[in-house]
Scaffold this active site. Structure first.
Site, PDB file in Angstrom:
ATOM      1  N   CYS A 290      29.249  35.827  38.113  1.00 31.96           N
ATOM      2  CA  CYS A 290      30.484  35.077  38.400  1.00 31.96           C
ATOM      3  C   CYS A 290      30.651  34.927  39.917  1.00 31.96           C
ATOM      4  CB  CYS A 290      31.680  35.804  37.802  1.00 31.96           C
ATOM      5  SG  CYS A 290      33.272  35.184  38.384  1.00 31.96           S
TER       6      CYS A 290
ATOM      7  N   CYS B 153      33.501  37.049  41.398  1.00 34.58           N
ATOM      8  CA  CYS B 153      33.152  38.479  41.341  1.00 34.58           C
ATOM      9  C   CYS B 153      32.182  38.809  42.475  1.00 34.58           C
ATOM     10  CB  CYS B 153      32.545  38.850  39.993  1.00 34.58           C
ATOM     11  SG  CYS B 153      33.764  39.070  38.675  1.00 34.58           S
TER      12      CYS B 153
ATOM     13  N   ASP C 165      39.811  28.703  50.813  1.00 33.35           N
ATOM     14  CA  ASP C 165      39.038  27.791  49.967  1.00 33.35           C
ATOM     15  C   ASP C 165      38.035  27.032  50.852  1.00 33.35           C
ATOM     16  OD1 ASP C 165      39.713  26.310  46.954  1.00 33.35           O
ATOM     17  OD2 ASP C 165      38.358  25.293  48.369  1.00 33.35           O
TER      18      ASP C 165
ATOM     19  N   HIS D  32      37.811  40.857  36.486  1.00 33.33           N
ATOM     20  CA  HIS D  32      37.371  39.556  35.984  1.00 33.33           C
ATOM     21  C   HIS D  32      38.058  39.192  34.674  1.00 33.33           C
ATOM     22  CE1 HIS D  32      34.622  36.172  35.166  1.00 33.33           C
ATOM     23  NE2 HIS D  32      34.855  36.526  33.909  1.00 33.33           N
TER      24      HIS D  32
ATOM     25  N   ASN E  90      44.521  26.584  37.743  1.00 37.61           N
ATOM     26  CA  ASN E  90      43.932  25.661  36.776  1.00 37.61           C
ATOM     27  C   ASN E  90      43.287  26.428  35.626  1.00 37.61           C
ATOM     28  OD1 ASN E  90      44.531  23.256  38.264  1.00 37.61           O
ATOM     29  ND2 ASN E  90      42.846  23.761  39.654  1.00 37.61           N
TER      30      ASN E  90
ATOM     31  N   THR F 261      37.023  24.667  37.684  1.00 38.13           N
ATOM     32  CA  THR F 261      35.582  24.675  37.976  1.00 38.13           C
ATOM     33  C   THR F 261      35.008  26.083  38.078  1.00 38.13           C
ATOM     34  OG1 THR F 261      35.967  24.552  40.365  1.00 38.13           O
ATOM     35  CG2 THR F 261      35.693  22.466  39.196  1.00 38.13           C
TER      36      THR F 261
ATOM     37  N   HIS G 159      36.965  32.279  36.813  1.00 40.11           N
ATOM     38  CA  HIS G 159      37.506  33.588  37.198  1.00 40.11           C
ATOM     39  C   HIS G 159      38.939  33.328  37.657  1.00 40.11           C
ATOM     40  CE1 HIS G 159      37.001  37.718  39.255  1.00 40.11           C
ATOM     41  NE2 HIS G 159      38.230  37.301  39.549  1.00 40.11           N
TER      42      HIS G 159
ATOM     43  N   HIS H 184      42.171  32.539  39.233  1.00 41.55           N
ATOM     44  CA  HIS H 184      42.529  32.380  40.647  1.00 41.55           C
ATOM     45  C   HIS H 184      43.743  31.496  40.797  1.00 41.55           C
ATOM     46  CE1 HIS H 184      39.741  29.112  39.631  1.00 41.55           C
ATOM     47  NE2 HIS H 184      40.357  28.383  40.544  1.00 41.55           N
TER      48      HIS H 184
ATOM     49  N   HIS I 199      45.617  28.947  43.584  1.00 38.56           N
ATOM     50  CA  HIS I 199      45.557  28.184  44.831  1.00 38.56           C
ATOM     51  C   HIS I 199      46.912  28.328  45.531  1.00 38.56           C
ATOM     52  CE1 HIS I 199      41.928  25.737  43.654  1.00 38.56           C
ATOM     53  NE2 HIS I 199      42.344  26.089  42.448  1.00 38.56           N
TER      54      HIS I 199
HETATM   55  P1  AMP Z   1      39.315  25.392  40.422  1.00 41.31           P
HETATM   56  O1  AMP Z   1      38.826  23.971  40.523  1.00 41.31           O
HETATM   57  O2  AMP Z   1      40.801  25.520  40.169  1.00 41.31           O
HETATM   58  O3  AMP Z   1      38.493  26.195  39.452  1.00 41.31           O
HETATM   59  O4  AMP Z   1      39.145  25.997  41.870  1.00 41.31           O
HETATM   60  C1  AMP Z   1      37.946  26.477  42.356  1.00 41.31           C
HETATM   61  C2  AMP Z   1      38.070  26.441  43.859  1.00 41.31           C
HETATM   62  O5  AMP Z   1      37.108  27.311  44.417  1.00 41.31           O
HETATM   63  C3  AMP Z   1      37.838  25.052  44.479  1.00 41.31           C
HETATM   64  O6  AMP Z   1      38.992  24.662  45.218  1.00 41.31           O
HETATM   65  C4  AMP Z   1      36.616  25.271  45.384  1.00 41.31           C
HETATM   66  O7  AMP Z   1      36.691  24.539  46.590  1.00 41.31           O
HETATM   67  C5  AMP Z   1      36.661  26.762  45.634  1.00 41.31           C
HETATM   68  N1  AMP Z   1      35.398  27.390  45.940  1.00 41.31           N
HETATM   69  C6  AMP Z   1      34.215  27.237  45.292  1.00 41.31           C
HETATM   70  N2  AMP Z   1      33.260  27.999  45.850  1.00 41.31           N
HETATM   71  C7  AMP Z   1      33.855  28.668  46.874  1.00 41.31           C
HETATM   72  C8  AMP Z   1      33.389  29.610  47.860  1.00 41.31           C
HETATM   73  N3  AMP Z   1      32.117  30.041  47.882  1.00 41.31           N
HETATM   74  N4  AMP Z   1      34.275  30.060  48.776  1.00 41.31           N
HETATM   75  C9  AMP Z   1      35.550  29.633  48.778  1.00 41.31           C
HETATM   76  N5  AMP Z   1      36.044  28.759  47.877  1.00 41.31           N
HETATM   77  C10 AMP Z   1      35.209  28.271  46.948  1.00 41.31           C
HETATM   78 ZN    ZN Z   2      34.536  37.022  37.921  1.00 45.50          ZN
END
Ligand code: AMP
Ligand code: ZN
Length: 116
Positions: free
Chosen positions: A6, A9, A32, A48, A89, A97, A100, A102, A104
């Protein structure tokens, strides 16, 4: 994705670099990589779980810690006064996307009146 592969993670374990903003026993917060506003942070649960649909996998303490961490991050990034939005989301229609849980934390400028 399970804990081993993940993305978030791995970030929590420090296997993938991140720009840390805040951390406590239950949460980790970082910037982000593709900011959608002048301020865009992510708060993740250290335990997780996929998303809010799986809320029963977390304790009340862990879930509350996520929300408190969002407020803390807003203070640290100086948007508590000017205002910010917290979004989590879950699933296809929300365009999740990363699997895990999270949150925003978005602000630093005037956001769209509607979220969608
Ligand atoms: P979501 O689309 O709600 O699942 O949000 C996932 C978020 O993670 C997106 O806004 C991505 O820009 C962000 N993201 C993906 N990979 C990374 C990373 N390595 N470091 C920081 N943010 C990331
Ligand atoms: Zn995770």
């Amino acid at each position: 994705a399970h804990m081993e592969d993940c993305l978030f993670c791995k970030i929590i374990r420090g296997e993938i670099p991140s720009r840390k903003i805040y951390e406590d026993e239950d949460t980790y917060a970082f910037y982000d990589i593709h900011p959608q506003a002048k301020v865009h942070a992510l708060v993740v649960s250290k335990r997780h779980t996929t998303d809010l649909a799986h809320h029963s996998e977390l304790s009340d303490r862990e879930l509350a810690a996520c929300l408190r961490a969002c407020a803390k991050v807003a203070e640290l990034l100086n948007v508590a006064e000017s205002g910010y939005r917290v979004v989590s989301n879950r699933g296809e229609n929300a365009c999740q996307t990363v699997g895990h849980l999270h949150f925003h934390v978005i602000g630093g400028e005037k956001l769209a009146e509607r979220m969608a």
